[in-house]
Design an enzyme around this catalytic site. Sequence first.
Site, PDB file in Angstrom:
ATOM      1  CD  GLU A 121      36.869 -45.192   6.385  1.00 32.42           C
ATOM      2  OE1 GLU A 121      36.072 -45.246   5.329  1.00 32.42           O
ATOM      3  OE2 GLU A 121      38.333 -46.135   6.802  1.00 32.42           O
TER       4      GLU A 121
ATOM      5  CD  GLU B   6      41.475 -48.533   6.187  1.00 30.97           C
ATOM      6  OE1 GLU B   6      40.762 -48.036   7.561  1.00 30.97           O
ATOM      7  OE2 GLU B   6      41.926 -47.495   5.857  1.00 30.97           O
TER       8      GLU B   6
ATOM      9  N   GLY C 187      38.584 -48.924   9.491  1.00 28.06           N
ATOM     10  CA  GLY C 187      39.275 -49.556  10.033  1.00 28.06           C
ATOM     11  C   GLY C 187      38.813 -50.991  10.530  1.00 28.06           C
TER      12      GLY C 187
ATOM     13  CB  ALA D  52      39.638 -45.490  13.339  1.00 29.57           C
TER      14      ALA D  52
HETATM   15  N1  CAA Z   1      33.764 -44.875  16.866  1.00 31.12           N
HETATM   16  C1  CAA Z   1      33.233 -44.663  17.442  1.00 31.12           C
HETATM   17  N2  CAA Z   1      31.824 -45.272  18.497  1.00 31.12           N
HETATM   18  C2  CAA Z   1      31.460 -46.246  17.127  1.00 31.12           C
HETATM   19  C3  CAA Z   1      31.635 -46.532  16.532  1.00 31.12           C
HETATM   20  C4  CAA Z   1      33.122 -45.872  15.681  1.00 31.12           C
HETATM   21  N3  CAA Z   1      33.426 -46.299  15.032  1.00 31.12           N
HETATM   22  N4  CAA Z   1      30.633 -47.276  15.723  1.00 31.12           N
HETATM   23  C5  CAA Z   1      30.186 -47.706  16.244  1.00 31.12           C
HETATM   24  N5  CAA Z   1      29.776 -46.757  18.029  1.00 31.12           N
HETATM   25  C6  CAA Z   1      29.884 -46.513  19.292  1.00 31.12           C
HETATM   26  C7  CAA Z   1      28.233 -45.656  19.255  1.00 31.12           C
HETATM   27  O1  CAA Z   1      28.916 -44.322  19.158  1.00 31.12           O
HETATM   28  C8  CAA Z   1      27.159 -46.076  20.178  1.00 31.12           C
HETATM   29  O2  CAA Z   1      27.680 -46.112  21.109  1.00 31.12           O
HETATM   30  P1  CAA Z   1      26.784 -44.436  22.750  1.00 31.12           P
HETATM   31  O3  CAA Z   1      25.703 -45.806  22.935  1.00 31.12           O
HETATM   32  O4  CAA Z   1      27.809 -44.698  23.453  1.00 31.12           O
HETATM   33  O5  CAA Z   1      25.670 -44.417  21.456  1.00 31.12           O
HETATM   34  C9  CAA Z   1      27.591 -47.985  19.581  1.00 31.12           C
HETATM   35  O6  CAA Z   1      28.893 -48.166  19.501  1.00 31.12           O
HETATM   36  C10 CAA Z   1      26.162 -48.442  18.797  1.00 31.12           C
HETATM   37  O7  CAA Z   1      25.779 -47.647  17.534  1.00 31.12           O
HETATM   38  P2  CAA Z   1      25.380 -47.311  17.073  1.00 31.12           P
HETATM   39  O8  CAA Z   1      23.901 -47.177  17.978  1.00 31.12           O
HETATM   40  O9  CAA Z   1      25.013 -46.515  16.108  1.00 31.12           O
HETATM   41  O10 CAA Z   1      24.338 -48.690  16.241  1.00 31.12           O
HETATM   42  P3  CAA Z   1      23.778 -48.900  14.780  1.00 31.12           P
HETATM   43  O11 CAA Z   1      23.153 -50.310  15.408  1.00 31.12           O
HETATM   44  O12 CAA Z   1      22.236 -47.668  15.167  1.00 31.12           O
HETATM   45  O13 CAA Z   1      24.420 -48.723  13.925  1.00 31.12           O
HETATM   46  C11 CAA Z   1      27.032 -48.626  12.550  1.00 31.12           C
HETATM   47  C12 CAA Z   1      25.444 -49.410  13.708  1.00 31.12           C
HETATM   48  C13 CAA Z   1      26.063 -48.711  11.594  1.00 31.12           C
HETATM   49  C14 CAA Z   1      27.769 -49.153  12.416  1.00 31.12           C
HETATM   50  C15 CAA Z   1      26.968 -47.465  13.652  1.00 31.12           C
HETATM   51  O14 CAA Z   1      27.656 -47.342  15.018  1.00 31.12           O
HETATM   52  C16 CAA Z   1      27.818 -46.993  12.534  1.00 31.12           C
HETATM   53  O15 CAA Z   1      27.519 -46.300  11.592  1.00 31.12           O
HETATM   54  N6  CAA Z   1      28.900 -46.286  13.024  1.00 31.12           N
HETATM   55  C17 CAA Z   1      30.122 -45.912  12.687  1.00 31.12           C
HETATM   56  C18 CAA Z   1      31.325 -46.011  10.880  1.00 31.12           C
HETATM   57  C19 CAA Z   1      32.158 -45.511  10.396  1.00 31.12           C
HETATM   58  O16 CAA Z   1      32.045 -44.600   9.885  1.00 31.12           O
HETATM   59  N7  CAA Z   1      33.448 -45.769  10.788  1.00 31.12           N
HETATM   60  C20 CAA Z   1      34.926 -45.589  10.434  1.00 31.12           C
HETATM   61  C21 CAA Z   1      34.764 -45.110  10.849  1.00 31.12           C
HETATM   62  S1  CAA Z   1      36.358 -43.661  10.802  1.00 31.12           S
HETATM   63  C22 CAA Z   1      37.470 -44.622   9.851  1.00 31.12           C
HETATM   64  O17 CAA Z   1      37.639 -46.148  10.194  1.00 31.12           O
HETATM   65  C23 CAA Z   1      39.127 -44.868   9.673  1.00 31.12           C
HETATM   66  C24 CAA Z   1      39.839 -45.050   8.847  1.00 31.12           C
HETATM   67  O18 CAA Z   1      40.366 -45.720   8.024  1.00 31.12           O
HETATM   68  C25 CAA Z   1      40.896 -46.586   9.717  1.00 31.12           C
END
Ligand code: CAA
Length: 258
Positions: free
Chosen positions: A132, A112, A109, A66
């Site tokens: 999360e 999911e 998400g 998400a």
């Molecule tokens: N939400 C918003 N933006 C996101 C995102 C997310 N879940 N995941 C990645 N992005 C964005 C980053 O912020 C980044 O944007 P900017 O260039 O503007 O900074 C862009 O996508 C590229 O991401 P990274 O630079 O972080 O890429 P990476 O290769 O270094 O890392 C990754 C990849 C390990 C997937 C890392 O992006 C990450 O950890 N993302 C978040 C994963 C996460 O925590 N997901 C769970 C979200 S909460 C949820 O989903 C609740 C639910 O149950 C429904």
Amino acid sequence: MSDYETLLVETHGAVTLVRLNRPQALNALNTAILRDLIDAFAAYDADDGQRCLVLTGSEKAFAAGADIKEMQDQGFAQMYGANFFGGFEKVWSVRKPWIAAVGGFALGGGCELAMMADIMIAADTARFGQPEIKLGVAPGMGGSQRLTRAVGKSKAMDMVLTGRMMDAVEAEKANLCSKVVPAADLVDEALKMAATIAGMAPLAAIANKEMVNVAFETGLATGILFERRLFNGLCATEDKKEGMGAFVEKRPGVWTGR
Ligand code: CAA
């Protein structure tokens, strides 16, 4: 090709291919993607010419979760009031079959959403996780329930409590996906499987899907009764007559969807 802000949609015969297309955010699931997904899935379900759907992402990410930036400033009242994530029920409750073709990150998400599919195929690059907890929260789109049903309690607890990622080999071994294919073949393999499903009698496809889903909702005796009654019902269709007749006459069936 249909016109969506966050999706690319193509048809391949009777198969709809939907690609999540927010590369700048690794396909993070925001309000716009949800709106587009609901629309694309409803259009697929309503189109008699379309019989299976494949949902995929990019090489790097199916979806990285998400959208954290969208959720960052939202409190309980806003989330509860808007039934945040509730719209995904409309994606999950589509009646016709669909396949998630997962390459790269399928986190939070994203994992999911993939688990809502009827069948999940993974590329060898796929990385699954429910991270999360690292954000101070927990799954919110069904992960605690669907992951547990798929992989069992111990591995589900391992995933949600440590927030670690699972690779494709582990995911297949744990029954999270039905098979793993080389990343370069992911979409073709999913389209091939979808074409096979699309070639089946349409009412039978819906009935088979309903039966398997009922197994997650009910006890064994009730589930078997549901199956038998639906089987009885299919025997009233033209496609049953055609399917059994075609077998006896040693020719392929020609379906009418009636
Ligand atoms: N939400 C918003 N933006 C996101 C995102 C997310 N879940 N995941 C990645 N992005 C964005 C980053 O912020 C980044 O944007 P900017 O260039 O503007 O900074 C862009 O996508 C590229 O991401 P990274 O630079 O972080 O890429 P990476 O290769 O270094 O890392 C990754 C990849 C390990 C997937 C890392 O992006 C990450 O950890 N993302 C978040 C994963 C996460 O925590 N997901 C769970 C979200 S909460 C949820 O989903 C609740 C639910 O149950 C429904």
